[in-house]
Design an enzyme around this catalytic site. Structure first.
Site, mmCIF file in Angstrom:
data_model
loop_
_atom_site.group_PDB
_atom_site.id
_atom_site.type_symbol
_atom_site.label_atom_id
_atom_site.label_comp_id
_atom_site.label_asym_id
_atom_site.label_seq_id
_atom_site.Cartn_x
_atom_site.Cartn_y
_atom_site.Cartn_z
ATOM 1 N N LYS A 43 0.837 -1.205 0.000
ATOM 2 C CA LYS A 43 0.000 0.000 0.000
ATOM 3 C C LYS A 43 0.877 1.261 0.000
ATOM 4 O O LYS A 43 2.069 1.193 0.311
ATOM 5 C CB LYS A 43 -0.923 -0.018 1.223
ATOM 6 C CG LYS A 43 -0.198 -0.053 2.562
ATOM 7 C CD LYS A 43 -1.141 -0.442 3.704
ATOM 8 C CE LYS A 43 -0.414 -0.407 5.044
ATOM 9 N NZ LYS A 43 -1.253 -0.931 6.137
ATOM 10 N N ARG A 141 -10.821 -0.138 14.149
ATOM 11 C CA ARG A 141 -10.616 0.432 12.823
ATOM 12 C C ARG A 141 -11.505 -0.391 11.906
ATOM 13 O O ARG A 141 -12.621 -0.726 12.293
ATOM 14 C CB ARG A 141 -9.117 0.386 12.466
ATOM 15 C CG ARG A 141 -8.720 1.431 11.460
ATOM 16 C CD ARG A 141 -7.220 1.472 11.207
ATOM 17 N NE ARG A 141 -6.704 0.243 10.605
ATOM 18 C CZ ARG A 141 -5.469 0.090 10.168
ATOM 19 N NH1 ARG A 141 -4.593 1.086 10.275
ATOM 20 N NH2 ARG A 141 -5.065 -1.037 9.636
ATOM 21 N N TYR A 262 14.558 30.445 9.146
ATOM 22 C CA TYR A 262 13.273 31.048 9.526
ATOM 23 C C TYR A 262 13.127 31.094 11.039
ATOM 24 O O TYR A 262 13.527 30.172 11.758
ATOM 25 C CB TYR A 262 12.117 30.217 8.978
ATOM 26 C CG TYR A 262 11.835 30.454 7.515
ATOM 27 C CD1 TYR A 262 11.477 31.716 7.042
ATOM 28 C CD2 TYR A 262 11.900 29.400 6.612
ATOM 29 C CE1 TYR A 262 11.199 31.918 5.702
ATOM 30 C CE2 TYR A 262 11.626 29.591 5.274
ATOM 31 C CZ TYR A 262 11.268 30.863 4.818
ATOM 32 O OH TYR A 262 10.996 31.057 3.496
ATOM 33 N N MET A 315 11.117 24.850 3.091
ATOM 34 C CA MET A 315 10.370 24.057 2.105
ATOM 35 C C MET A 315 11.307 23.316 1.149
ATOM 36 O O MET A 315 11.114 22.141 0.843
ATOM 37 C CB MET A 315 9.431 24.975 1.302
ATOM 38 C CG MET A 315 8.535 24.211 0.352
ATOM 39 S SD MET A 315 7.581 25.305 -0.706
ATOM 40 C CE MET A 315 6.494 26.089 0.461
HETATM 41 C C1 LIG Z 1 -0.435 -1.811 6.865
HETATM 42 C C2 LIG Z 1 -1.016 -3.121 7.231
HETATM 43 C C3 LIG Z 1 -0.186 -4.247 7.367
HETATM 44 C C4 LIG Z 1 1.322 -4.160 7.335
HETATM 45 O O1 LIG Z 1 1.769 -3.608 8.556
HETATM 46 P P1 LIG Z 1 3.327 -3.389 8.861
HETATM 47 O O2 LIG Z 1 3.313 -2.918 10.267
HETATM 48 O O3 LIG Z 1 3.781 -2.348 7.904
HETATM 49 O O4 LIG Z 1 4.008 -4.691 8.666
HETATM 50 C C5 LIG Z 1 -0.797 -5.476 7.577
HETATM 51 N N1 LIG Z 1 -2.139 -5.577 7.683
HETATM 52 C C6 LIG Z 1 -2.958 -4.512 7.582
HETATM 53 C C7 LIG Z 1 -4.434 -4.697 7.728
HETATM 54 C C8 LIG Z 1 -2.434 -3.246 7.377
HETATM 55 O O5 LIG Z 1 -3.237 -2.180 7.302
#
Ligand SMILES: *Cc1c(COP(=O)(O)O)cnc(C)c1O
Length: 373
Positions: A43, A141, A262, A315
């Site tokens: 992802k 979640r 800054y 930036m």
């Molecule tokens: C992102 C995610 C993972 C991977 O998690 P890591 O901590 O990056 O290994 C696995 N399962 C789900 C549902 C996730 O959202």
């Protein structure tokens, strides 16, 4: 309207992704998970490393099960890996079943609405279309609530549907001693009892690396593949995958008492030599890496020496103190190591008060990207 793409002159910061290291990391985790299948979570552009390149490398290493967050990512993986098994962690978007079926994507179904829509698609096609059932075992979640398990079971048995996988996600796996790990494992096991003979998946990177009991039939590592630290307070055994270098634009002198950057957040306590490096928060070098009078910031490596960030990260540029290099000063155009063999993503994460995940996925800047294999 035709809009020309941003030109690439090759003069900017360089992000190098070591696909060989990525493959070795997957293979190392695959050895740890032994009896279970080892998936690959890709992802967020494969944690900032490049979705297509990294998915291909992981496939070449042996991965066959891929997890994306969004359908767009999943369709991208499908276009490059026709044989991959692809799960969409965001689940099924309303009205999207036909797209998923056409692209052979498996949603991680996480609500009764999603399940209903998927089962309708199965009935319409008279096919048991593969999908995962995602149960929430304590994170609040995505996922079915535990008390929905019996409804879920009734809905699927009614039409003789059998899911590809039952999954859940751990909230505290980065802290192995956290009691929540035990609780989630126990609750997950109780859900599984209601779905006999369905393969199960619980572990992210940290779960995979810390507890064999969490492996079940498939593990889902993400961060560890990309070299990030999965487990707090332990040596990180993974190989770094990302290297980031940025060119030095200018080196100059500044006097005691002058301020830097800054907000005049830093005042020089000695006559100094400073270097201006062409990377800033717009490139994912977070503003939280700044230093102030009473707070140490991040460091970079120039000419094999650590040099500290002076004042606020801007930036597009960051100022570093190169006084301690003595006469061995860098030249304009020379590269500073931002992330690499000497400075891992987690060092920056610790300084900025965040996690390596955010550093990696934030590397969406103005880089010349290249891939090593
Ligand atoms: C992102 C995610 C993972 C991977 O998690 P890591 O901590 O990056 O290994 C696995 N399962 C789900 C549902 C996730 O959202």
């Amino acid at each position: 309207m035709q809009v020309p793409a941003i030109a690439t002159t090759g003069l900017g910061a360089r992000l190098t992704v070591d696909l060989g290291a990525l493959k070795r990391n997957w293979q190392a985790l695959n050895r740890v998970s032994q009896g279970a299948l080892t998936g690959a979570v890709v992802k967020a552009d494969a944690y900032g490393t490049g979705l297509v390149q990294s998915a291909r490398a992981l496939y070449a290493a042996g991965a066959r099960f891929f997890f994306t967050a969004t359908p767009d990512e999943a369709v991208t993986v499908r276009a490059t890996l026709p044989d991959a098994h692809i799960f969409v962690l965001d689940g099924l978007f309303p009205g999207a079943a036909a797209l998923y079926v056409g692209e052979r994507l498996m949603p991680a179904l996480s609500s009764l609405d999603m399940l209903e829509e998927w089962l309708q698609a199965c009935l319409a096609r008279n096919e048991s279309l593969p999908a995962a059932l995602h149960f929430d075992t304590g994170m609040n979640r995505l996922g079915f609530r535990l008390n929905e398990a019996s409804v879920v079971r009734r809905m699927i048995t009614q039409i003789g549907y059998s899911p590809q996988m039952i999954m859940s996600h751990l909230a505290c796996a980065d802290t192995p001693a956290h009691e929540k790990n035990r609780t989630q494992l126990a609750l997950f096991t109780s859900v599984l009892a209601q779905f006999p003979n369905v393969p199960a998946s619980l572990a992210n990177s940290a779960g995979l690396m810390t507890n064999r009991e969490m492996h079940f039939q498939m593990v889902r590592p993400g961060i560890a593949l990309y070299g990030g630290r999965a487990v707090n307070g332990r040596r990180n055994p993974m190989q770094p995958v990302v290297r980031l270098e940025a060119p030095i634009l200018q080196v100059k002198e500044a006097r005691t008492g002058e301020s830097v950057g800054y907000g005049a957040a830093r005042t020089l306590s000695r006559d100094s030599r400073i270097a201006i490096v062409a990377i800033g928060y717009a490139d994912g070098f977070l503003r939280g890496l700044s230093s102030s009078q009473n707070r140490q910031g991040a460091r970079m490596v120039i000419r094999n020496r650590f040099v500290p960030v002076l004042g606020k990260v801007s930036m597009d540029t960051t100022i570093v103190d190169v006084t301690d290099l003595g006469p061995d000063l860098p030249l304009p155009g020379e590269m500073a190591e931002i992330i690499g063999p000497n400075i891992g993503v987690d060092e920056h994460a610790d300084v900025a008060g965040t996690i390596g995940y955010e550093i990696l996925t934030g590397l969406r800047g103005r880089y010349v990207r290249s891939y090593l294999d």
